[in-house]
Design a protein around this motif. Sequence first.
Motif, PDB file in Angstrom:
ATOM      1  N   ASP A  39       0.823  -1.216   0.000  1.00 32.22           N
ATOM      2  CA  ASP A  39       0.000   0.000   0.000  1.00 32.22           C
ATOM      3  C   ASP A  39       0.856   1.266   0.000  1.00 32.22           C
ATOM      4  OD1 ASP A  39      -2.496   1.508   0.341  1.00 32.22           O
ATOM      5  OD2 ASP A  39      -1.726   1.912   2.354  1.00 32.22           O
ATOM      6  N   GLN A  40       1.834   1.326   0.872  1.00 34.97           N
ATOM      7  CA  GLN A  40       2.663   2.528   0.981  1.00 34.97           C
ATOM      8  C   GLN A  40       3.489   2.748  -0.288  1.00 34.97           C
ATOM      9  OE1 GLN A  40       2.480   4.840   3.452  1.00 34.97           O
ATOM     10  NE2 GLN A  40       3.717   6.027   1.994  1.00 34.97           N
ATOM     11  N   PHE A  41       3.972   1.660  -0.869  1.00 37.07           N
ATOM     12  CA  PHE A  41       4.759   1.803  -2.097  1.00 37.07           C
ATOM     13  C   PHE A  41       3.876   2.308  -3.227  1.00 37.07           C
ATOM     14  CE2 PHE A  41       6.641   0.310  -6.044  1.00 37.07           C
ATOM     15  CZ  PHE A  41       7.923   0.830  -5.926  1.00 37.07           C
ATOM     16  N   GLY A  42       2.630   1.813  -3.294  1.00 31.64           N
ATOM     17  CA  GLY A  42       1.713   2.303  -4.322  1.00 31.64           C
ATOM     18  C   GLY A  42       1.454   3.782  -4.174  1.00 31.64           C
ATOM     19  N   LYS A  43       1.307   4.245  -2.931  1.00 31.14           N
ATOM     20  CA  LYS A  43       1.086   5.668  -2.697  1.00 31.14           C
ATOM     21  C   LYS A  43       2.319   6.482  -3.095  1.00 31.14           C
ATOM     22  CE  LYS A  43      -2.249   5.048   1.052  1.00 31.14           C
ATOM     23  NZ  LYS A  43      -2.499   5.187   2.509  1.00 31.14           N
ATOM     24  N   THR A  44       3.499   5.924  -2.850  1.00 29.53           N
ATOM     25  CA  THR A  44       4.749   6.618  -3.220  1.00 29.53           C
ATOM     26  C   THR A  44       4.832   6.796  -4.724  1.00 29.53           C
ATOM     27  OG1 THR A  44       5.879   5.688  -1.299  1.00 29.53           O
ATOM     28  CG2 THR A  44       7.265   6.509  -3.089  1.00 29.53           C
ATOM     29  N   ILE A  45       4.520   5.748  -5.484  1.00 29.90           N
ATOM     30  CA  ILE A  45       4.520   5.832  -6.948  1.00 29.90           C
ATOM     31  C   ILE A  45       3.488   6.850  -7.405  1.00 29.90           C
ATOM     32  CG2 ILE A  45       4.097   4.575  -9.085  1.00 29.90           C
ATOM     33  CD1 ILE A  45       5.063   2.048  -7.698  1.00 29.90           C
ATOM     34  N   LEU A  46       2.323   6.825  -6.747  1.00 30.88           N
ATOM     35  CA  LEU A  46       1.233   7.728  -7.114  1.00 30.88           C
ATOM     36  C   LEU A  46       1.659   9.187  -6.946  1.00 30.88           C
ATOM     37  CD1 LEU A  46      -1.757   8.089  -7.895  1.00 30.88           C
ATOM     38  CD2 LEU A  46      -2.325   7.929  -5.454  1.00 30.88           C
ATOM     39  N   LEU A  47       2.293   9.492  -5.840  1.00 32.98           N
ATOM     40  CA  LEU A  47       2.698  10.858  -5.570  1.00 32.98           C
ATOM     41  C   LEU A  47       3.816  11.331  -6.505  1.00 32.98           C
ATOM     42  CD1 LEU A  47       2.652  10.825  -1.657  1.00 32.98           C
ATOM     43  CD2 LEU A  47       1.052  12.027  -3.192  1.00 32.98           C
ATOM     44  N   SER A  48       4.647  10.381  -6.955  1.00 33.29           N
ATOM     45  CA  SER A  48       5.780  10.765  -7.818  1.00 33.29           C
ATOM     46  C   SER A  48       5.419  10.802  -9.299  1.00 33.29           C
ATOM     47  CB  SER A  48       6.941   9.779  -7.612  1.00 33.29           C
ATOM     48  OG  SER A  48       6.574   8.478  -8.031  1.00 33.29           O
ATOM     49  N   ASP A  49       4.209  10.392  -9.664  1.00 32.54           N
ATOM     50  CA  ASP A  49       3.804  10.353 -11.080  1.00 32.54           C
ATOM     51  C   ASP A  49       3.319  11.753 -11.485  1.00 32.54           C
ATOM     52  OD1 ASP A  49       2.812   9.862 -13.587  1.00 32.54           O
ATOM     53  OD2 ASP A  49       1.936   7.921 -13.046  1.00 32.54           O
ATOM     54  N   GLN A  50       4.130  12.461 -12.279  1.00 35.58           N
ATOM     55  CA  GLN A  50       3.866  13.844 -12.627  1.00 35.58           C
ATOM     56  C   GLN A  50       2.757  14.022 -13.651  1.00 35.58           C
ATOM     57  OE1 GLN A  50       5.269  16.353 -11.003  1.00 35.58           O
ATOM     58  NE2 GLN A  50       6.198  14.758  -9.731  1.00 35.58           N
ATOM     59  N   CYS A  51       2.360  12.962 -14.303  1.00 36.58           N
ATOM     60  CA  CYS A  51       1.335  13.113 -15.336  1.00 36.58           C
ATOM     61  C   CYS A  51      -0.075  13.094 -14.772  1.00 36.58           C
ATOM     62  CB  CYS A  51       1.490  12.063 -16.423  1.00 36.58           C
ATOM     63  SG  CYS A  51       0.946  10.411 -15.892  1.00 36.58           S
ATOM     64  N   LEU A  52      -0.195  12.884 -13.449  1.00 34.70           N
ATOM     65  CA  LEU A  52      -1.513  12.848 -12.816  1.00 34.70           C
ATOM     66  C   LEU A  52      -1.815  14.177 -12.159  1.00 34.70           C
ATOM     67  CD1 LEU A  52      -1.366   9.355 -11.063  1.00 34.70           C
ATOM     68  CD2 LEU A  52      -2.657   9.942 -13.129  1.00 34.70           C
ATOM     69  N   THR A  53      -3.063  14.632 -12.229  1.00 39.69           N
ATOM     70  CA  THR A  53      -3.494  15.857 -11.569  1.00 39.69           C
ATOM     71  C   THR A  53      -3.726  15.566 -10.092  1.00 39.69           C
ATOM     72  OG1 THR A  53      -5.834  15.459 -11.931  1.00 39.69           O
ATOM     73  CG2 THR A  53      -4.640  16.632 -13.678  1.00 39.69           C
ATOM     74  N   GLU A  54      -3.866  16.600  -9.307  1.00 40.96           N
ATOM     75  CA  GLU A  54      -4.128  16.446  -7.878  1.00 40.96           C
ATOM     76  C   GLU A  54      -5.431  15.709  -7.635  1.00 40.96           C
ATOM     77  OE1 GLU A  54      -3.075  16.645  -3.964  1.00 40.96           O
ATOM     78  OE2 GLU A  54      -1.903  17.253  -5.727  1.00 40.96           O
ATOM     79  N   ALA A  55      -6.437  16.047  -8.462  1.00 40.21           N
ATOM     80  CA  ALA A  55      -7.747  15.395  -8.313  1.00 40.21           C
ATOM     81  C   ALA A  55      -7.635  13.905  -8.622  1.00 40.21           C
ATOM     82  CB  ALA A  55      -8.780  16.064  -9.225  1.00 40.21           C
ATOM     83  N   GLU A  56      -6.862  13.582  -9.671  1.00 41.94           N
ATOM     84  CA  GLU A  56      -6.696  12.169 -10.033  1.00 41.94           C
ATOM     85  C   GLU A  56      -5.961  11.414  -8.939  1.00 41.94           C
ATOM     86  OE1 GLU A  56      -6.530  12.261 -14.914  1.00 41.94           O
ATOM     87  OE2 GLU A  56      -4.723  12.784 -13.767  1.00 41.94           O
ATOM     88  N   ARG A  57      -4.981  12.099  -8.335  1.00 42.16           N
ATOM     89  CA  ARG A  57      -4.243  11.450  -7.245  1.00 42.16           C
ATOM     90  C   ARG A  57      -5.175  11.152  -6.061  1.00 42.16           C
ATOM     91  NH1 ARG A  57      -0.096  15.399  -8.372  1.00 42.16           N
ATOM     92  NH2 ARG A  57       1.656  14.407  -9.481  1.00 42.16           N
TER      93      ARG A  57
END
Length: 623
Positions: free
Chosen positions: A464-482
């Motif tokens: 879970d934590q690793f997935g969140k880390t990848i999510l936060l570091s993915d620059q192509c996603l908007t804040e809402a998408e995150r």
Amino acid sequence: MFKAMDAPVCLISSDSNGQLCVAKEAKQILDEITQPVVVVSVVGLYRTGKSYLMNRLAGHQTGFALGSTIESKTKGIWMWCVPHPNKPGHILVLLDTEGLGDVHKGDEKHDTWIFCLALLLSSTLVYNSLSVIDNNALEKLHYVTELTEHIRVKAQRGGDDDESAEFMRVFPSFIWSVRDFTLKLEKDGKVITADEYLESALELKPGNSPKVEKFNLPRRCLRHFFAERRCFVFPRPAKDDDLSRMEELSETDLDARFLERADDFCSYVFNNAKPKTLTGGRILIGSALACLAEVYVGAIRNGEVPCLENAVVTLAQIQNERAVEQALQVYQSSIYETVCFPLAPSELSDIHINAEKAAIDAFISTSFNDTEQKAQMKLMKEIQTLYQELCGQNQQECLNVCKVTLTEIFSPLDEDINDGKFMLSGGYKAYRDKLQSLTNEYKARTHKQLMSEEVLSEYLKEKDQFGKTILLSDQCLTEAERNKEVEHLQKALLEQKNKSLEEMNKIQEQVFKDQQKTYEQNVAQLLEHMKQESERAKADNERVLEAKLKEQKALLEEGFKDRADRMNREIERLKGEMKTEDESKQSTFSKVVDTLGTAATMFVPGFIPKAVGFVASLFSRLF
């Protein structure tokens, strides 16, 4: 499985100090017999041909020593165990005793104890004599007049009450075998049966003189102690010159009438001799018979009078400990012959239930007089403990299998994570899709496997934590998408946790169902066993009552009105006891159910015995 003995062995003998003792070999043989035993003993004066009849019952021409001289051949009590020819699942135990009244032995006390032991151990007692049943023959059977001095039914005697009914309940049926009989079976010019001949010989003389009392005493004892009496008369089996070699003679060498009577005798014993029981209709198996012999012989060695009530208490302690131990062995053997982890909960449950039923059957067949169900409660607790351990082992094995499968499936994902392949723009979607794909593959391969949801839940929690880390570091996603993906991750994690909890609840529900089944199985099998014992006890009471009514009628015909009146008081007392026993039976069974139910709640967490409906249904089927 019992294997028939090829030849007899000594059961009870005298040690170097002249004290009676139970032979180790015979005890070991009896200890291996888990079936009910029908015990037939033969007693009588030495050199009266006792052993021949026992060999014939065993289906052999030789075996028990016949002897061909004036010397008594059999010493102590010898035993021969064979499968019962007419009762499947029963063992016929034949006991041949040393000849009574051997002038060379000159130990009257020893003879008395041999007679008493043969009587106490048997379900049918055969008394063998020669020629006729007359006053001389009855005086030689003086051992019956001494039974109340050498045997006690109850530890405490109850005042002046006539105890003959108590003796009748527990004493064996009685057969008088008359060898070399040459008279015609006639009385007052009419042909009579051998049974009528015996009853005629047991008629009492009126009067109160010492001579009359001496005449009546052995007759009265036989009538008072043995509810079932039969008689067989045998002509001389062969010519005088051939009698010394009976073991060598073929049936063609024997008198045809003798063979016919011998066949009638064997047929009667095979069809009518009952399993050995003690008070309350409790049937003995071989191991219990061995224990009983040791208890009685031990009492005699200690200078005590063998007491049936005390014997029952001692026998219960020994047999019930053995019953629990053997039942657990049956359960474990049945389990470990069948179980191959990992298993679905329902599969393990079926194996457990079948093994437990076999264990309860084994317990009930071996246990004795477990009136407070202490031994059975101990068995229930031990089996429940073993089953919980099995469930734990099964869960652990299922965990191991699922972990291996999970590692095999998710290792490519873990390798990609370690290589940093998802730490780039668009990496979260690639991670999410691969995680979902592998999750679907895992579920497809483990959907029938216990603990699969728990293992997956733990893995997804770790990631879970690793997935969140990848999510936060993915620059192509908007804040809402995150934010939306975070909610999705939390929801997926919660759903998986719920599935894991649901899986564990199902496991627990299965355990509770098995606990209920255990309770019901114990109660059902025990009540069925108690019902059978109750029916046997009732039959014993009816047999005694019938014998008392017959005796009362005979006393009136013989002119003993006072004795008949006293007999009537005992008959009424017996009827009252029988009525009381019938009335208390239902409450006794209900108490047993409550006892087992209460015990189950003590050692099974969360268990609630559904006794009311179950017991009502059970009683309607059994009674």
